[in-house]
Every structure is written in C-alpha cells, then in structure tokens.
Design an enzyme around this catalytic site. Structure first.
Site, PDB file in Angstrom:
ATOM      1  N   GLY A  26       0.837  -1.197   0.000  1.00 31.66           N
ATOM      2  CA  GLY A  26       0.000   0.000   0.000  1.00 31.66           C
ATOM      3  C   GLY A  26       0.867   1.241   0.000  1.00 31.66           C
ATOM      4  O   GLY A  26       1.697   1.439   0.891  1.00 31.66           O
ATOM      5  N   GLY A  28      -0.152   4.458   0.144  1.00 22.34           N
ATOM      6  CA  GLY A  28      -0.835   5.662   0.636  1.00 22.34           C
ATOM      7  C   GLY A  28      -0.010   6.291   1.754  1.00 22.34           C
ATOM      8  O   GLY A  28       1.179   5.988   1.918  1.00 22.34           O
ATOM      9  N   GLY A  29      -0.670   7.156   2.537  1.00 26.59           N
ATOM     10  CA  GLY A  29       0.035   7.854   3.613  1.00 26.59           C
ATOM     11  C   GLY A  29       0.688   6.892   4.592  1.00 26.59           C
ATOM     12  O   GLY A  29       1.881   7.002   4.904  1.00 26.59           O
ATOM     13  N   ALA A  30      -0.079   5.905   5.085  1.00 29.45           N
ATOM     14  CA  ALA A  30       0.453   4.987   6.100  1.00 29.45           C
ATOM     15  C   ALA A  30       1.629   4.192   5.542  1.00 29.45           C
ATOM     16  O   ALA A  30       2.658   4.026   6.221  1.00 29.45           O
ATOM     17  CB  ALA A  30      -0.647   4.042   6.570  1.00 29.45           C
ATOM     18  N   ARG A 287     -19.765  12.850  14.279  1.00 32.07           N
ATOM     19  CA  ARG A 287     -20.343  12.419  12.998  1.00 32.07           C
ATOM     20  C   ARG A 287     -21.472  11.405  13.124  1.00 32.07           C
ATOM     21  O   ARG A 287     -22.399  11.414  12.325  1.00 32.07           O
ATOM     22  CB  ARG A 287     -19.225  11.819  12.136  1.00 32.07           C
ATOM     23  CG  ARG A 287     -18.284  12.871  11.650  1.00 32.07           C
ATOM     24  CD  ARG A 287     -17.139  12.276  10.892  1.00 32.07           C
ATOM     25  NE  ARG A 287     -16.281  13.352  10.422  1.00 32.07           N
ATOM     26  CZ  ARG A 287     -15.139  13.175   9.801  1.00 32.07           C
ATOM     27  NH1 ARG A 287     -14.694  11.959   9.584  1.00 32.07           N
ATOM     28  NH2 ARG A 287     -14.424  14.195   9.400  1.00 32.07           N
ATOM     29  N   HIS A 347     -17.901   6.514   4.938  1.00 39.88           N
ATOM     30  CA  HIS A 347     -16.709   7.348   4.801  1.00 39.88           C
ATOM     31  C   HIS A 347     -15.448   6.711   5.374  1.00 39.88           C
ATOM     32  O   HIS A 347     -14.373   6.792   4.785  1.00 39.88           O
ATOM     33  CB  HIS A 347     -16.981   8.668   5.534  1.00 39.88           C
ATOM     34  CG  HIS A 347     -15.860   9.632   5.508  1.00 39.88           C
ATOM     35  ND1 HIS A 347     -15.349  10.141   4.334  1.00 39.88           N
ATOM     36  CD2 HIS A 347     -15.139  10.206   6.508  1.00 39.88           C
ATOM     37  CE1 HIS A 347     -14.366  10.991   4.613  1.00 39.88           C
ATOM     38  NE2 HIS A 347     -14.210  11.028   5.926  1.00 39.88           N
ATOM     39  N   GLU A 371      -5.640   2.971   7.795  1.00 39.93           N
ATOM     40  CA  GLU A 371      -7.064   2.640   7.937  1.00 39.93           C
ATOM     41  C   GLU A 371      -7.329   1.139   7.918  1.00 39.93           C
ATOM     42  O   GLU A 371      -8.348   0.683   8.429  1.00 39.93           O
ATOM     43  CB  GLU A 371      -7.872   3.361   6.847  1.00 39.93           C
ATOM     44  CG  GLU A 371      -9.349   3.370   7.170  1.00 39.93           C
ATOM     45  CD  GLU A 371     -10.182   4.198   6.203  1.00 39.93           C
ATOM     46  OE1 GLU A 371      -9.652   5.172   5.609  1.00 39.93           O
ATOM     47  OE2 GLU A 371     -11.369   3.856   6.044  1.00 39.93           O
ATOM     48  N   SER A 387      -7.507  10.620  11.691  1.00 44.74           N
ATOM     49  CA  SER A 387      -7.060   9.503  10.859  1.00 44.74           C
ATOM     50  C   SER A 387      -5.708   9.811  10.203  1.00 44.74           C
ATOM     51  O   SER A 387      -4.795   8.974  10.208  1.00 44.74           O
ATOM     52  CB  SER A 387      -8.106   9.216   9.798  1.00 44.74           C
ATOM     53  OG  SER A 387      -7.581   8.345   8.861  1.00 44.74           O
TER      54      SER A 387
HETATM   55  C1  FAD Z   1     -12.800  12.261   0.954  1.00 44.82           C
HETATM   56  C2  FAD Z   1     -12.054  11.965   2.218  1.00 44.82           C
HETATM   57  C3  FAD Z   1     -11.664  12.991   3.058  1.00 44.82           C
HETATM   58  C4  FAD Z   1     -10.962  12.719   4.229  1.00 44.82           C
HETATM   59  N1  FAD Z   1     -10.567  13.756   5.025  1.00 44.82           N
HETATM   60  C5  FAD Z   1      -9.828  13.500   6.132  1.00 44.82           C
HETATM   61  C6  FAD Z   1      -9.306  14.542   6.921  1.00 44.82           C
HETATM   62  O1  FAD Z   1      -9.504  15.720   6.615  1.00 44.82           O
HETATM   63  N2  FAD Z   1      -8.583  14.230   8.015  1.00 44.82           N
HETATM   64  C7  FAD Z   1      -8.327  12.944   8.384  1.00 44.82           C
HETATM   65  O2  FAD Z   1      -7.658  12.728   9.391  1.00 44.82           O
HETATM   66  N3  FAD Z   1      -8.792  11.917   7.617  1.00 44.82           N
HETATM   67  C8  FAD Z   1      -9.513  12.162   6.506  1.00 44.82           C
HETATM   68  N4  FAD Z   1      -9.965  11.123   5.743  1.00 44.82           N
HETATM   69  C9  FAD Z   1      -9.574   9.742   6.085  1.00 44.82           C
HETATM   70  C10 FAD Z   1      -8.136   9.509   5.648  1.00 44.82           C
HETATM   71  O3  FAD Z   1      -7.882  10.196   4.466  1.00 44.82           O
HETATM   72  C11 FAD Z   1      -7.851   8.024   5.422  1.00 44.82           C
HETATM   73  O4  FAD Z   1      -8.279   7.276   6.513  1.00 44.82           O
HETATM   74  C12 FAD Z   1      -6.362   7.785   5.243  1.00 44.82           C
HETATM   75  O5  FAD Z   1      -5.861   8.635   4.242  1.00 44.82           O
HETATM   76  C13 FAD Z   1      -6.072   6.348   4.897  1.00 44.82           C
HETATM   77  O6  FAD Z   1      -4.696   6.250   4.603  1.00 44.82           O
HETATM   78  P1  FAD Z   1      -4.033   4.834   4.322  1.00 44.82           P
HETATM   79  O7  FAD Z   1      -2.620   5.074   3.991  1.00 44.82           O
HETATM   80  O8  FAD Z   1      -4.370   3.909   5.427  1.00 44.82           O
HETATM   81  O9  FAD Z   1      -4.814   4.290   3.047  1.00 44.82           O
HETATM   82  P2  FAD Z   1      -4.909   4.848   1.544  1.00 44.82           P
HETATM   83  O10 FAD Z   1      -4.485   6.247   1.408  1.00 44.82           O
HETATM   84  O11 FAD Z   1      -6.269   4.433   1.113  1.00 44.82           O
HETATM   85  O12 FAD Z   1      -3.826   3.983   0.815  1.00 44.82           O
HETATM   86  C14 FAD Z   1      -4.008   2.596   0.591  1.00 44.82           C
HETATM   87  C15 FAD Z   1      -2.982   2.146  -0.408  1.00 44.82           C
HETATM   88  O13 FAD Z   1      -3.060   0.725  -0.549  1.00 44.82           O
HETATM   89  C16 FAD Z   1      -3.075   0.398  -1.917  1.00 44.82           C
HETATM   90  N5  FAD Z   1      -3.766  -0.904  -2.064  1.00 44.82           N
HETATM   91  C17 FAD Z   1      -5.032  -1.219  -1.712  1.00 44.82           C
HETATM   92  N6  FAD Z   1      -5.291  -2.504  -2.046  1.00 44.82           N
HETATM   93  C18 FAD Z   1      -4.164  -2.995  -2.609  1.00 44.82           C
HETATM   94  C19 FAD Z   1      -3.806  -4.242  -3.194  1.00 44.82           C
HETATM   95  N7  FAD Z   1      -4.661  -5.271  -3.322  1.00 44.82           N
HETATM   96  N8  FAD Z   1      -2.546  -4.393  -3.664  1.00 44.82           N
HETATM   97  C20 FAD Z   1      -1.653  -3.385  -3.606  1.00 44.82           C
HETATM   98  N9  FAD Z   1      -1.951  -2.174  -3.101  1.00 44.82           N
HETATM   99  C21 FAD Z   1      -3.185  -1.989  -2.604  1.00 44.82           C
HETATM  100  C22 FAD Z   1      -3.791   1.557  -2.577  1.00 44.82           C
HETATM  101  O14 FAD Z   1      -3.521   1.615  -3.959  1.00 44.82           O
HETATM  102  C23 FAD Z   1      -3.177   2.727  -1.795  1.00 44.82           C
HETATM  103  O15 FAD Z   1      -1.930   3.039  -2.308  1.00 44.82           O
HETATM  104  C24 FAD Z   1     -10.671  11.386   4.576  1.00 44.82           C
HETATM  105  C25 FAD Z   1     -11.070  10.341   3.726  1.00 44.82           C
HETATM  106  C26 FAD Z   1     -11.770  10.618   2.563  1.00 44.82           C
HETATM  107  C27 FAD Z   1     -12.206   9.499   1.678  1.00 44.82           C
END
Ligand code: FAD
Length: 556
Positions: A26, A28-30, A287, A347, A371, A387
């Site tokens: 993944g 994303g941010g995490a 929320r 959400h 997440e 988050s």
């Molecule tokens: C519209 C919106 C607004 C938001 N606003 C806020 C805010 O203002 N403040 C706040 O704190 N939170 C906010 N959130 C929540 C927050 O953005 C998310 O919880 C957080 O960004 C999740 O980050 P993550 O790195 O866990 O996952 P993600 O950013 O979803 O990254 C997941 C990664 O895993 C990859 N992946 C998934 N499945 C696979 C697979 N099978 N194989 C390989 N790669 C895969 C994806 O491509 C992606 O790169 C918001 C969410 C949304 C939807």
C-alpha cells in the site's frame, strides 16, 4: 537519481527474485510513513501498490490533521475528546500515544515540506472540526491529504525507496509451525501490466492497504480502490480482524455523487438547513449523531442542505476552494450563492486488522498501519482529523518495529505453494462460466448495505443482507472476468476486489448482528441503548479451517 539508473535497479531486483527486510503493501500515507521509518531504522524496504502513490486515497483528505499545538488547546483535551467520541471502545494507552506523539508528528510533516496554511504570525493554521473541544486540525487549505501525500512521496523518492506500482496484492506467503504459529514471509501479487503473478519475499510485511468503505459503492466518499484487499488477505493468512461492524458515515456527502464536502465547511460556520430552510441540529456534534440527525430529517422533510453562503466568496475561495469546485462540478451548484444538497455517506471504517501495542498482528512478522489496521484509537466513532494523525503516529511505529523484527531474522521462510496456487487461480478464474454479472451484484451490495447495514440497522434487515451475501458467495464461481487478456486486465482486478469485498461484507454483517446494542456508528434502531456489561468489548473475527468465527474480547 536519473531515470535509467532507477530503472536498472528496479529490473535487477525483479530478475533476482525481489527480497527485502520489510515489504510495505500500500503506497498511501500509512505505507509511505512506515517505509520511511523502516528505512531510517536500517532496513531494506520496498513498497508495493495497486495504483500510483500520488493517487492513493490519502490525497482526498481535506479537513486537516489533529495536533494539540494551539494555545487554547492541550494534549489532555485531545485525549478526552477522542475517548469521548470512541464511546468506550478505545484503548486509553493507544489514544494517549496518538495525542502525545501528534504534536511531533505535525512538526515532522512541517519539516519534510508539507505546505501548511499559516496564521498572520506564521504559525501553522488550525480549524475546529466536529467533536473537538478546541481549534485543533492543522490544514493546508482544503487539500491537506494531497499535500501530505505528495510531500511523503517526494521524501520517499529522495530516500531511494523502491516502489512497485501497479502490483495487486493477492495473498501473504506464510508458514505454520507444528504448534500452529503462523509466520509471514512476503506476498504474492499480480503484476497488472504483464498479467503475471510474482512472489515478493520479505522478512517482515506491513499491511497499509486502506479501508473498506467501497462496499457501499456509490454511497461512499472513498476512492474506488478502498475495497479492503489487505484485510481480506490478512484474515486468510491467519490474522484477526476487529470491530468490523463500525463504519463511519460522513454527514455531508454531495446528494447525487457522494463526493465529500469537508467538515471544515461546518467548522468555518456552515449551517445545515432542512427543506423549510430551518437549522435543525448542532452542526458540530460528532459524525455518528449528526449523520443520524440528517438521515431522520431527510426521512421527515425530504431534503437537507449545507449553507455556507454567509461566509462570503473571498473566504470560501481562500479557505474552501476545493469544496466550491466539487459542488459546482458534481452538483451543479455554486455554494457562494446557492444551497448544497447533501446526504450522509459511508466514509471511514473503524474496524481493521487487529494489532497489539507494537502494531503487530496475530501473524508473526506481519504488521499493519493506517485505515486497514485497528489500533483501538477511534473505537465506535472516529473524530475528524484523527485519521491522518493515526497514519503518521502508528505508521512510524509499524515501520520501526518491522525493521527491528527483521533485523533479528536470519532467513526468509520458503513457501512456493502460495505462488503456484495464486498463479493457478489467476489463470483459472478467466474460465469461470460467467453467467452472472458481478458488476450488477456489486451495485446491489452497495444498495442493500446503505439501506440495511448503514446509518441505522435492525436485526431483520441485517439478517436479510447476510442471506444475500452468502448467496453471492455461492454464486462466485458463476461470475468472473469477461476480459481474458493478460496485460492491464482491469476486469480481472475488479473481480478479485469484488471477492475481497464479499468476504469482508459477511464479517461486517455477522459483527453487526452479534452486537445487540447501539454504540457510536453502530446504531440498532431495534436496540437503541448502549450495553457496556455485555458489549463494552471488541468484536474479533478470524477463520478456523476456513470457517468464520466471531467473539467479543473484553477490553475492561
Ligand atoms: C474524501 C475523504 C476525506 C478525508 N478527510 C480526512 C481529513 O480531513 N482528516 C483525516 O484525518 N482523515 C480524513 N480522511 C480519512 C483519511 O484520508 C484516510 O483514513 C487515510 O488517508 C487512509 O490512509 P491509508 O494510507 O491507510 O490508506 P490509503 O491512502 O487508502 O492507501 C491505501 C494504499 O493501498 C493500496 N492498495 C489497496 N489494495 C491494494 C492491493 N490489493 N494491492 C496493492 N496495493 C493496494 C492503494 O492503492 C493505496 O496506495 C478522509 C477520507 C476521505 C475518503
């Protein structure tokens, strides 16, 4: 680094069977935070992602990231607000870590170049989001997540972290010893570009694949890729999932598209109006309560609107430029002059892969962050802004601990079976009979989840959804991709995602049926009271010989 040199390193690693200390799944941010911290701790690291890092859902976060850095705020207040919102289901120690480390987390983001909005005194600007007792969310206009994500990506590139983009995680490679202890040794993934299934060997793995709100399909603010693949792979590998029934609805999705209008609009003084043009609720309550209030008002009077006209064009263009663009583009209304029609939509998923205080799962060497993980900081209802904070604080922890664990491991486990199984599956799935269109079923699941397993639930509705999901599980062999091509077969990818969503859908609904009470985002209209005696506990799900098991693990 010049592009050709980067390409050479990438190619060499692929030819020689990619092997690293820490594999992050993944981007994303995490995932990127975890990778940076594992690298800093001395590990070799690679990140595998099904899309491109800059497209991850983190880019959509608008409102901000919480940290008690304001003069009117304190870490204790941040802890108290978070615990209150969690409705008794958060770990006090984890929340304390989140809020204490939050201050340094924001300083770190500032140091890597996140262009936070500033006050006149050049301090990081902050706004108040729902459920917060102080102005606490640090923001970069309403593009906070985008700026955070891009700054993280720049830093990863600068640190020479290897990315494997367009690789879709299929399963974890693992071994079970005679005592039943499961250890991870990497992952298998579909190379979307070539159609080949490849093995990525690693001493430790960090799952950072995001949430599963896309199960609600068009009734969700989430990116299309939030299909819970990492959670599904983790439970198949022997990890446990917890609190899967807790899905947060955001009060203000655009009525037709479900695109999010950020809480910052209400934080800045926006009103919610019913069909008669009257305010009917406190716009800054948490929320869960606000989503229910809006849903009830829509049932009563037919429509609910967000009104920010009184904030004025100059303020909206400076502080909320994205919200104006989104409302114009997707709802054809200009919030400077018009009311914006809204509805609550799925959400954020509070449930996730169960981790301990070190971000480690029940599978040895498998960590999780972001997440897709449940660090027990949000409980039954997440506070806006917590988050992004979670993925920095616990992403760092997961990276550090995965690197430390990897350093103590001499050899990676060998399991060629998983690779063969997944190669056969990807080959075989193209020959499924295809009598039933899985896209129709996906749409159907989104609707029944929104209506029966959404803002308000009851036993009868949930059992009907469970029956439908179990029927779809039986029908999976009669579905499948129609496209038989190898390269860039998105039809195949979407079918595998669909399988993962169906797997998680069952777990969510079984959790919701078992939790006979109302708590935070899980609101049972047939049992509206909270019951701490029986359900002040985490719902834990796991598989034993393929059979889904669910229990409550008392947290007190
Ligand atoms: C519209 C919106 C607004 C938001 N606003 C806020 C805010 O203002 N403040 C706040 O704190 N939170 C906010 N959130 C929540 C927050 O953005 C998310 O919880 C957080 O960004 C999740 O980050 P993550 O790195 O866990 O996952 P993600 O950013 O979803 O990254 C997941 C990664 O895993 C990859 N992946 C998934 N499945 C696979 C697979 N099978 N194989 C390989 N790669 C895969 C994806 O491509 C992606 O790169 C918001 C969410 C949304 C939807």
């Amino acid at each position: 680094m010049p592009n050709n040199e980067f390409a050479k390193i990438h190619a060499t690693q692929l030819e020689g069977q990619m092997m690293v200390d820490v594999l992050v799944i993944g981007s994303g941010g995490a995932g990127m935070v975890a990778a940076l911290s594992a690298k800093e701790a001395g590990a070799t690291v690679a990140i595998l992602g099904k899309s491109y890092p800059t497209r991850s859902q983190t880019s959509m976060a608008q409102g901000g990231i919480n940290a008690a850095i304001g003069e009117e705020d304190s870490i204790e207040q941040h802890i108290a607000d978070t615990l209150k919102s969690s409705q008794g289901l958060a770990s006090e120690a984890a929340v304390e870590k989140l809020c204490r480390d939050g201050v340094e987390a924001v300083r770190w983001l500032d140091s890597i170049g996140v262009p936070f909005s500033r006050t006149e005194e050049k301090k990081i600007a902050q706004r108040r989001l729902g459920g917060a007792s102080a102005v606490r969310a640090c923001y970069a206009q309403d593009y906070t997540g985008l700026k955070v994500l891009h700054s993280l990506y720049d830093t990863c590139v600068k640190e020479g972290i290897t990315f494997y983009n367009e690789y879709f995680l299929l399963n974890l490679i693992r071994q079970t010893d005679e005592k039943g202890k499961v250890t991870v040794g990497g992952a298998t993934a579909l190379n979307i570009k070539t159609g080949e299934v490849e093995a990525f060997k690693a001493k430790t793995v960090i799952m950072a694949t995001g949430g599963y709100s896309r199960i609600y399909q068009k009734h969700s603010t989430n990116a299309t890729g939030s299909t819970g693949d990492g959670l599904a792979a983790a439970i198949r590998a022997g990890a446990k999932l917890s609190d899967m029934e807790f899905v947060q609805f955001h009060p203000t999705g655009l009525k037709n598209s479900s695109i999010l209008i950020s809480e910052s609009a209400r934080g800045a003084g926006g009103y919610l109006l019913n069909a008669k043009g009257e305010r009917f609720t406190d716009e800054l309550q948490p929320r869960d309560a606000l989503s229910r209030a809006i849903a009830e008002e829509i049932e009563k009077s037919g429509e609910v609107f967000l009104d920010i006209r009184h904030l004025g064009e100059a303020f909206i263009d400076h502080e909320l430029p994205q919200e104006r663009k989104l409302a114009k583009l997707y709802e054809n209304v200009d919030p400077v002059h018009e009311l914006v029609p809204i509805k609550p939509v799925a959400h954020y998923t509070m449930g996730g892969i169960a981790v301990d205080a070190d971000s480690q799962t029940a599978v040895s060497g498998l960590f999780a962050a972001g997440e897709c993980a449940n660090h027990n900081v949000h409980g039954a209802n997440r506070l806006g802004g917590n988050s992004l904070l979670e993925l920095i604080v616990f992403g760092r922890q997961a990276g550090e601990n995965a690197a430390k664990t990897a350093a103590a491991i001499e050899a990676v486990i060998e399991d060629p079976e998983q690779l063969k199984k997944d190669q056969n599956f990807v080959q075989g799935v193209k020959y499924f009979t295809n009598q039933i269109d899985f896209y129709e079923k996906r749409y159907f699941i989104g609707n029944i989840f929104y209506n029966n397993a959404g803002i308000k639930r009851n036993d009868m509705g949930l059992k009907a959804v469970l029956g439908a999901i179990r029927q779809i599980q039986k029908e999976l062999p009669f579905m499948g991709p129609k496209d038989k091509s190898k390269s860039y077969n998105t039809n195949l990818v979407e079918f595998i995602e669909f399988g993962n969503m169906v797997e998680l859908a069952e777990i969510m609904v079984v959790g919701a049926i078992s939790r006979n009470e109302s708590r935070g985002a899980h609101y049972r209209e047939d049992i509206p009271d909270r019951n701490d005696t029986v359900y002040g506990a985490h719902t834990i799900s796991w598989r034993e010989d393929g059979v889904l098991c669910v229990d409550f693990l008392n947290k007190f």
